[in-house]
Design a protein around this motif. Structure first.
Motif, short mmCIF file in Angstrom:
data_model
loop_
_atom_site.label_atom_id
_atom_site.label_comp_id
_atom_site.label_asym_id
_atom_site.label_seq_id
_atom_site.Cartn_x
_atom_site.Cartn_y
_atom_site.Cartn_z
N HIS A 81 0.82 -1.21 0.00
CA HIS A 81 0.00 0.00 0.00
C HIS A 81 0.85 1.27 0.00
O HIS A 81 0.36 2.37 0.18
N ASP A 234 -8.69 -4.14 4.65
CA ASP A 234 -9.02 -2.73 4.45
C ASP A 234 -10.55 -2.58 4.64
O ASP A 234 -11.33 -2.84 3.72
N ILE A 235 -10.94 -2.16 5.84
CA ILE A 235 -12.37 -2.13 6.18
C ILE A 235 -13.13 -1.12 5.32
O ILE A 235 -14.24 -1.38 4.86
N ALA A 236 -12.50 0.04 5.07
CA ALA A 236 -13.17 1.09 4.28
C ALA A 236 -13.44 0.58 2.86
O ALA A 236 -14.51 0.83 2.28
N TYR A 237 -12.48 -0.13 2.31
CA TYR A 237 -12.63 -0.70 0.95
C TYR A 237 -13.78 -1.71 0.94
O TYR A 237 -14.63 -1.71 0.05
N TRP A 238 -13.84 -2.55 1.94
CA TRP A 238 -14.91 -3.57 2.05
C TRP A 238 -16.28 -2.90 2.15
O TRP A 238 -17.25 -3.30 1.52
N GLN A 239 -16.34 -1.81 2.92
CA GLN A 239 -17.61 -1.05 3.05
C GLN A 239 -18.03 -0.47 1.72
O GLN A 239 -19.20 -0.56 1.33
N ARG A 240 -17.04 0.11 1.00
CA ARG A 240 -17.35 0.73 -0.31
C ARG A 240 -17.92 -0.31 -1.27
O ARG A 240 -18.89 -0.06 -1.97
N ASN A 243 -21.46 -1.16 -0.32
CA ASN A 243 -22.38 -0.08 -0.67
C ASN A 243 -22.64 -0.04 -2.17
O ASN A 243 -23.74 0.30 -2.61
#
Ligand code: UDP
Length: 372
Positions: A81, A234-240, A243
């Protein structure tokens, strides 16, 4: 030629500092390290694994010739990353530093040190240690700082570097003489499943370079369920992703130990691999094949060297979601026996063990010849 090559090597393995063994944070290198340790202890060699505190080896890897030393300290950030020009960073009281300080102190008890970390420090330290260090590079080229130290190590200690695939090696300059080891599995741990259900599988760390969104886009078009296995890195990526595809038939199954993963994976019609980076190998491809599960993958990185297009899977033009969907529609034409057969022919643990010990023996010989 030296005549006193040890019949049984005493080896110190230095694991990845990004997470304890068994956590999944280290990705494929965790399984690879344990498999190589198993292969070599089965051959009578002695292996000590140095790894971050909290590490555990799978029960299959337990052997009287194998031990694990846990080392405290702050975990390392993953290199994938980082931007290409970013410097290598070492946190305060780094587990990486502490692992290699331990190695320095005990090195004389071992014939050879084997580095599994994709980090600047172990390459740099190679010159400063008395014992030879062999480096198994687990990813393709990512940063300039790593490329430079790897190149210096190659110039100074030719033969000490190994990779998993030719495609991975080709991401680095002057890599034509590096050992290409492929990979291997203990196939007895993977049950061949001749029949499958309807669902597809996606297995890996949930992080942007793995491209999970493309697999979901493809199954969404076809309305076929997708079971997702792996560590959410990557929690934010999983959320995106969730969604973006609120209605997609996806089922997150968590990060499973090998025994449970292979049982669940074997029930699937196919594995979908959608890497956005040059995957160095892709352990999950050969794990699927071992269960009899065909692999649909982008024609990029390691999977493109593994999948036999039209026999054990389909290779699809990279980043082409329509192509993925078309390949999924053609899965039933593939023979699950051919998948298992490929795993047995090309990815056995014993053959991997032979390739690794030949490489380590060469490293040991070169080191002693240099010193004569
Ligand atoms: N894995 C696992 N349980 C899971 C999902 C994945 O043990 O539920 C392991 C899998 O066996 C493989 C690793 O995670 O060894 C992923 O490695 P791979 O080489 O495919 O990719 P990397 O993470 O190194 O990029």
């Amino acid at each position: 030629m030296l005549s006193n090559v040890p019949e049984q090597f005493n080896l110190l393995f230095l694991s990845t500092p990004v997470g304890p063994l068994g956590s999944g944070l280290g990705g494929g290198v965790e399984l690879t390290l344990q498999n190589i340790a198993t292969a070599l202890t089965n051959q009578g060699h002695q292996v000590t694994i140095v790894a971050p505190d909290g590490s555990s080896v799978s029960s299959q890897a337990h052997h009287s010739n194998l031990s694990v030393i846990g080392i405290p300290g702050t975990l390392q950030q993953t290199a994938q990353h980082q931007g290409r020009a970013e410097p290598s960073q070492i946190p305060n009281n780094a587990v990486l530093e502490n692992m290699w300080d331990y190695a320095r102190q005990v090195q004389h008890d071992y014939h050879l040190l084997v580095n599994f970390a994709y980090d600047w420090l172990p390459f740099y330290l190679t010159t400063w240690l008395d014992r030879p260090v062999a480096h198994l590079i687990s990813m393709g080229s990512l940063t300039d700082a790593m490329d430079t130290i790897i190149q210096k190590t190659n110039d100074r200690f030719p033969g000490t570097l190994a990779v998993h695939t030719h495609t991975q090696a080709a991401t680095f300059a002057n890599s034509d003489r590096w050992q290409c080891l492929g990979n291997g599995l203990d196939l007895s741990l993977y049950t061949f499943q001749p029949h499958s259900g309807e669902s597809l599988a996606w297995v890996g760390r949930i992080a942007p370079e793995k491209g999970l969104e493309d697999a979901i886009a493809a199954i969404h078009k076809l309305n076929i369920p997708l079971h997702i296995f792996g560590k959410i890195e990557d929690i934010a990526y999983w959320q995106r992703i969730q969604n973006a595809y609120p209605d997609a038939p996806i089922h997150y199954r968590g990060f499973l130990p090998t025994e449970d993963l292979q049982a669940a994976l074997g029930k699937c019609r196919g594995l979908v691999m959608t890497p956005k980076w040059i995957e160095a190998f892709g352990n999950v491809a050969i794990e699927a094949l071992a269960c009899g599960v065909p692999v649909i993958a982008y024609r990029r990185g390691g999977p493109a060297e593994i999948v036999q297009h039209g026999t054990t899977g389909w290779l699809v033009e990279s980043d082409n979601v329509d192509g993925l969907a078309e390949a999924i529609a053609q899965l039933d034409g593939l023979d699950r026996h051919a998948c298992r057969q490929q795993a047995e022919d090309q990815y056995s643990l014993a053959a991997m063990g032979d390739r690794v010990i030949n490489w380590l023996t060469d490293v040991w010989i070169s080191h002693h010849e240099l010193r004569l």
